[in-house]
Design a protein around this motif. Structure first.
Motif, PDB file in Angstrom:
ATOM      1  N   TRP A 151      -4.320  -8.056   1.451  1.00 38.49           N
ATOM      2  CA  TRP A 151      -5.232  -7.503   0.450  1.00 38.49           C
ATOM      3  C   TRP A 151      -5.921  -8.645  -0.285  1.00 38.49           C
ATOM      4  O   TRP A 151      -5.266  -9.479  -0.903  1.00 38.49           O
ATOM      5  CB  TRP A 151      -4.475  -6.627  -0.542  1.00 38.49           C
ATOM      6  N   TRP A 182      -5.253  -1.857  -6.984  1.00 39.21           N
ATOM      7  CA  TRP A 182      -6.284  -0.900  -6.560  1.00 39.21           C
ATOM      8  C   TRP A 182      -5.684   0.480  -6.630  1.00 39.21           C
ATOM      9  O   TRP A 182      -4.492   0.656  -6.367  1.00 39.21           O
ATOM     10  CB  TRP A 182      -6.731  -1.228  -5.129  1.00 39.21           C
ATOM     11  N   ILE A 186     -12.952   0.852   0.270  1.00 40.10           N
ATOM     12  CA  ILE A 186     -12.143   0.127  -0.714  1.00 40.10           C
ATOM     13  C   ILE A 186     -12.954  -0.354  -1.918  1.00 40.10           C
ATOM     14  O   ILE A 186     -12.557  -0.120  -3.068  1.00 40.10           O
ATOM     15  CB  ILE A 186     -11.373  -1.028  -0.040  1.00 40.10           C
ATOM     16  N   LYS A 215      -4.251   1.238   6.015  1.00 36.60           N
ATOM     17  CA  LYS A 215      -5.427   0.398   5.798  1.00 36.60           C
ATOM     18  C   LYS A 215      -5.989  -0.050   7.136  1.00 36.60           C
ATOM     19  O   LYS A 215      -5.256  -0.500   8.012  1.00 36.60           O
ATOM     20  CB  LYS A 215      -5.072  -0.819   4.948  1.00 36.60           C
ATOM     21  N   VAL A 251      -2.369   0.216  -4.490  1.00 36.21           N
ATOM     22  CA  VAL A 251      -1.826  -1.041  -3.990  1.00 36.21           C
ATOM     23  C   VAL A 251      -1.104  -1.745  -5.133  1.00 36.21           C
ATOM     24  O   VAL A 251      -1.671  -1.942  -6.212  1.00 36.21           O
ATOM     25  CB  VAL A 251      -2.945  -1.952  -3.430  1.00 36.21           C
ATOM     26  N   LEU A 301       0.864  -1.182   0.000  1.00 36.15           N
ATOM     27  CA  LEU A 301       0.000   0.000   0.000  1.00 36.15           C
ATOM     28  C   LEU A 301       0.895   1.225   0.000  1.00 36.15           C
ATOM     29  O   LEU A 301       1.732   1.384   0.897  1.00 36.15           O
ATOM     30  CB  LEU A 301      -0.903  -0.004   1.229  1.00 36.15           C
TER      31      LEU A 301
END
Length: 301
Positions: A300, A50, A80, A63, A41, A32
């Motif tokens: 993740w 992401w 998210i 996060k 990410v 991240l």
């Protein structure tokens, strides 16, 4: 219609840069990161999993549950799945906050430029459970411009707060009442980098790691240098402006940089090193002056 076309062009440009970015070695977890106006990410294969654009002058990202939090003077959080952003905390001064930390219990610690308050907010709220004024002054007593009072802040296992006073070139540690209990100036390096204190964390052995652009230095409680990594220790990475630091369980450090990206991805923007200064992996984001000021491994899905 014109705005839609411009946004599409921007998205295509970012995608192209992401494709041109280079990962060498293997990351154990996705990364991240934040900088260059976005939070995103990076997967263990180097691909972007992401992305959230339009984040402004973003310094720190974190996060927590289903949210990504980021600071750009104010503190925002992004859902998210939907990427919908909402204001979480707004300081009372214009320069606001760049440094924050989300603790294991969900409380959030923020360092406010201008007011100079260090505040710990109760989990899920903006209710302060700790609030005190720190001191951003330089050694000669001068007060720098509000933008440069503080960078990162972290709470230690002992319940104290490490505050990076950037222009003062010092890390100051306070107890919950705001009493100064320790301070560590950052050293001037042979490379000529300004010793700007950006990030600090307390290790389990009681030493303190500090990033200060040209180096990351580990200090003992009595101010001796126990370990140091400088940008000259890994010349092949073409490093500059070391910023965010994260200690892995095995003692390795994950490090982010400021404004070190170039279009051909020949300069590394985030990396992991061992205690004997071996590079585990490196990631070079393609883009002029691209920043990855925070680079944290995350789970993740």
């Amino acid at each position: 219609m014109k705005k839609i076309v411009l946004l599409a062009a921007l998205g295509a440009a970012l995608a192209s840069r992401a494709d041109a970015s280079v990962l060498k070695g293997r990351m154990e977890k996705p990364l991240l990161v934040c900088g260059a106006g976005r939070a995103f990410v990076v997967g263990t294969d180097g691909k972007v999993l992401w992305n959230k654009d339009g984040c402004g002058n973003i310094h720190r990202v974190w996060k927590r549950d289903n949210w990504v939090y980021y600071s750009n003077g104010d503190l925002y959080r992004v859902d998210i799945p939907t990427k919908k952003a909402e204001l979480f905390y707004k300081p009372s001064e214009k320069e606001g906050l760049f440094g924050f930390e989300i603790l294991a219990d969900g409380n959030v610690v923020v360092a406010e430029n201008g007011t100079d308050y260090i505040t710990e907010l109760k989990a899920g709220t903006t209710e302060p459970v700790v609030k005190f004024k720190g001191d951003p002054r330089t050694k000669d007593g001068k007060v720098p411009g509000a933008h440069s009072h503080y960078r990162m802040v972290r709470k230690t296992a002992a319940g104290t707060y490490l505050v990076c006073c950037s222009t003062a070139n010092v890390v100051r540690e306070y107890d919950a009442k705001g009493t100064l209990v320790w301070e560590q100036p950052t050293p001037i390096l042979a490379s000529g980098h300004a010793p700007l204190a950006f990030d600090a964390l307390r290790r389990a052995n009681g030493n303190t790691l500090v990033s200060h652009l040209g180096a990351i230095t580990e200090f003992t409680p009595d101010h001796r240098i126990a370990w140091q990594f400088t940008i000259e220790d890994a010349p092949e990475l073409k490093l500059d402006n070391l910023c965010g630091i994260w200690e892995q369980p095995n003692g390795n450090l994950v490090v982010g940089t400021y404004a070190n990206g170039v279009e051909d991805a020949s300069r590394v923007t985030a990396f992991e090193i061992t205690r004997d200064k071996k590079v585990v992996w490196s990631y070079a984001a393609a883009g002029r002056r691209f920043s990855m000021m925070t680079a944290f491994p995350v789970d993740w899905n």
